[in-house]
Motif scaffolding. Structure first.
Motif, PDB file in Angstrom:
ATOM      1  N   GLU A  61      -6.572   0.945 -16.108  1.00 29.76           N
ATOM      2  CA  GLU A  61      -6.284   1.335 -17.485  1.00 29.76           C
ATOM      3  C   GLU A  61      -7.547   1.528 -18.340  1.00 29.76           C
ATOM      4  OE1 GLU A  61      -3.803  -1.525 -19.367  1.00 29.76           O
ATOM      5  OE2 GLU A  61      -4.980  -3.259 -18.728  1.00 29.76           O
ATOM      6  N   LYS A  62      -8.557   0.684 -18.167  1.00 35.94           N
ATOM      7  CA  LYS A  62      -9.768   0.816 -18.978  1.00 35.94           C
ATOM      8  C   LYS A  62     -10.523   2.092 -18.630  1.00 35.94           C
ATOM      9  CE  LYS A  62     -10.560  -4.081 -19.982  1.00 35.94           C
ATOM     10  NZ  LYS A  62     -11.499  -5.228 -19.845  1.00 35.94           N
ATOM     11  N   LEU A  76      -8.497   5.114 -19.910  1.00 34.77           N
ATOM     12  CA  LEU A  76      -8.606   5.230 -21.365  1.00 34.77           C
ATOM     13  C   LEU A  76      -9.996   5.707 -21.764  1.00 34.77           C
ATOM     14  CD1 LEU A  76      -7.115   4.894 -24.017  1.00 34.77           C
ATOM     15  CD2 LEU A  76      -7.874   2.515 -24.086  1.00 34.77           C
ATOM     16  N   THR A  81      -9.863   9.469 -21.349  1.00 32.24           N
ATOM     17  CA  THR A  81      -9.064  10.167 -22.368  1.00 32.24           C
ATOM     18  C   THR A  81      -9.701  10.082 -23.748  1.00 32.24           C
ATOM     19  OG1 THR A  81      -7.646   8.215 -22.745  1.00 32.24           O
ATOM     20  CG2 THR A  81      -6.914   9.821 -21.091  1.00 32.24           C
ATOM     21  N   GLN A  82     -10.418   9.004 -24.011  1.00 33.39           N
ATOM     22  CA  GLN A  82     -11.087   8.871 -25.311  1.00 33.39           C
ATOM     23  C   GLN A  82     -12.203   9.888 -25.454  1.00 33.39           C
ATOM     24  OE1 GLN A  82     -12.157   4.705 -25.248  1.00 33.39           O
ATOM     25  NE2 GLN A  82     -10.410   4.130 -26.520  1.00 33.39           N
ATOM     26  N   ALA A  95      -5.611   9.758 -27.393  1.00 36.58           N
ATOM     27  CA  ALA A  95      -6.179   9.240 -26.148  1.00 36.58           C
ATOM     28  C   ALA A  95      -5.238   8.226 -25.508  1.00 36.58           C
ATOM     29  CB  ALA A  95      -7.539   8.602 -26.419  1.00 36.58           C
ATOM     30  N   ALA A  96      -4.685   7.345 -26.327  1.00 34.73           N
ATOM     31  CA  ALA A  96      -3.747   6.345 -25.812  1.00 34.73           C
ATOM     32  C   ALA A  96      -2.486   7.012 -25.269  1.00 34.73           C
ATOM     33  CB  ALA A  96      -3.391   5.349 -26.919  1.00 34.73           C
ATOM     34  N   ALA A 126      -3.235   8.632 -21.928  1.00 33.18           N
ATOM     35  CA  ALA A 126      -3.349   7.618 -20.875  1.00 33.18           C
ATOM     36  C   ALA A 126      -1.964   7.149 -20.436  1.00 33.18           C
ATOM     37  CB  ALA A 126      -4.184   6.437 -21.374  1.00 33.18           C
ATOM     38  N   GLN A 127      -1.086   6.936 -21.413  1.00 33.96           N
ATOM     39  CA  GLN A 127       0.276   6.520 -21.088  1.00 33.96           C
ATOM     40  C   GLN A 127       1.000   7.590 -20.284  1.00 33.96           C
ATOM     41  OE1 GLN A 127       2.094   5.536 -24.844  1.00 33.96           O
ATOM     42  NE2 GLN A 127       1.187   3.495 -24.913  1.00 33.96           N
ATOM     43  N   ALA A 133      -4.776  12.096 -15.762  1.00 36.07           N
ATOM     44  CA  ALA A 133      -5.254  11.834 -17.118  1.00 36.07           C
ATOM     45  C   ALA A 133      -5.887  13.087 -17.725  1.00 36.07           C
ATOM     46  CB  ALA A 133      -6.266  10.687 -17.109  1.00 36.07           C
ATOM     47  N   CYS A 135      -4.546  15.167 -21.025  1.00 37.06           N
ATOM     48  CA  CYS A 135      -5.365  15.482 -22.197  1.00 37.06           C
ATOM     49  C   CYS A 135      -5.316  16.972 -22.523  1.00 37.06           C
ATOM     50  CB  CYS A 135      -6.809  15.051 -21.954  1.00 37.06           C
ATOM     51  SG  CYS A 135      -7.071  13.268 -21.948  1.00 37.06           S
TER      52      CYS A 135
END
Length: 202
Positions: A29-30, A33, A36-37, A46-47, A50-51, A78, A82
């Motif tokens: 997840e990190k 994320l 995506t950030q 971004a969140a 990721a989801q 991911a 995006c």
């Protein structure tokens, strides 16, 4: 974390084990994320991306054959999430912090003075402005290369492109960004190499 343990989670998740899939989510997840950030300017976007990537992974695990690594697969999901989000909302804004060494930014690692901090902040703002002008496909390639530290062949897998196209996008993206920074006066070309000889200019 061993690959064997990860493979066990993947196998269990493919059989519908939600706890095993939860372990995969916690493992990645990190990193997802972080990707995506860099592709989505807005933290909420971004969140969401990721989801969507993890939801797509859960839905598609039955089709995951392991021909590529799970990390490559989840990065691909991911990245696609995006791009879909940017297109769906008509956004053209995204940012990625390129590796300082690649850009020859020469930002010191030591604690900066107030003036140096102001200069660094201004430089970062100019980098973000330049990156927002890049097409999403350039941003995707740069984010995977600079932030996720993927090899060119891995990026090619993620983006489902040939390696020549990946190299071209990264090269062109960097050139456009350097040109933008040069125009703004916030970037100096690297000094001539010894092979160039005295008086050589780039």
């Amino acid at each position: 974390m061993t690959d064997l343990r990860e493979q066990g989670w993947i196998a269990a998740a493919r059989q519908g084990d939600q706890e095993a899939f939860g372990e995969l989510v916690r493992l990645y997840e990190k990193r997802v994320l972080a990707l995506t950030q860099r592709m989505c300017k807005n933290p909420e976007d971004a969140a969401e991306a990721a989801q969507e990537a993890f939801f797509a992974a859960w839905q598609g695990l039955g089709n995951f054959r392991g021909e590529s690594s799970f990390s490559t697969w989840i990065y691909r999901l991911a990245s696609n999430a995006c791009v879909d989000l940017l297109r769906r909302e008509g956004k053209r804004r995204a940012a990625v912090s390129l590796d300082d060494e690649d850009l020859n930014l020469n930002i010191p690692a030591s604690l900066p003075s107030p003036q140096e901090e102001a200069e660094r902040r201004e430089l970062r703002e100019q980098i973000e402005a330049g990156l927002r002008a890049l097409p999403p496909e350039y941003r995707a390639a740069l984010a995977l290369r600079e932030m996720q530290q993927l090899r060119y062949d891995e990026i090619a897998e993620v983006l489902e492109l040939d390696i020549g196209t990946v190299k071209s996008r990264i090269s062109r993206g960097r050139k456009k960004l350097r040109a933008f920074l040069l125009a703004k006066g916030n970037f100096s070309p690297p000094p001539p190499s010894k092979e160039t000889g005295k008086g050589g200019r780039s």
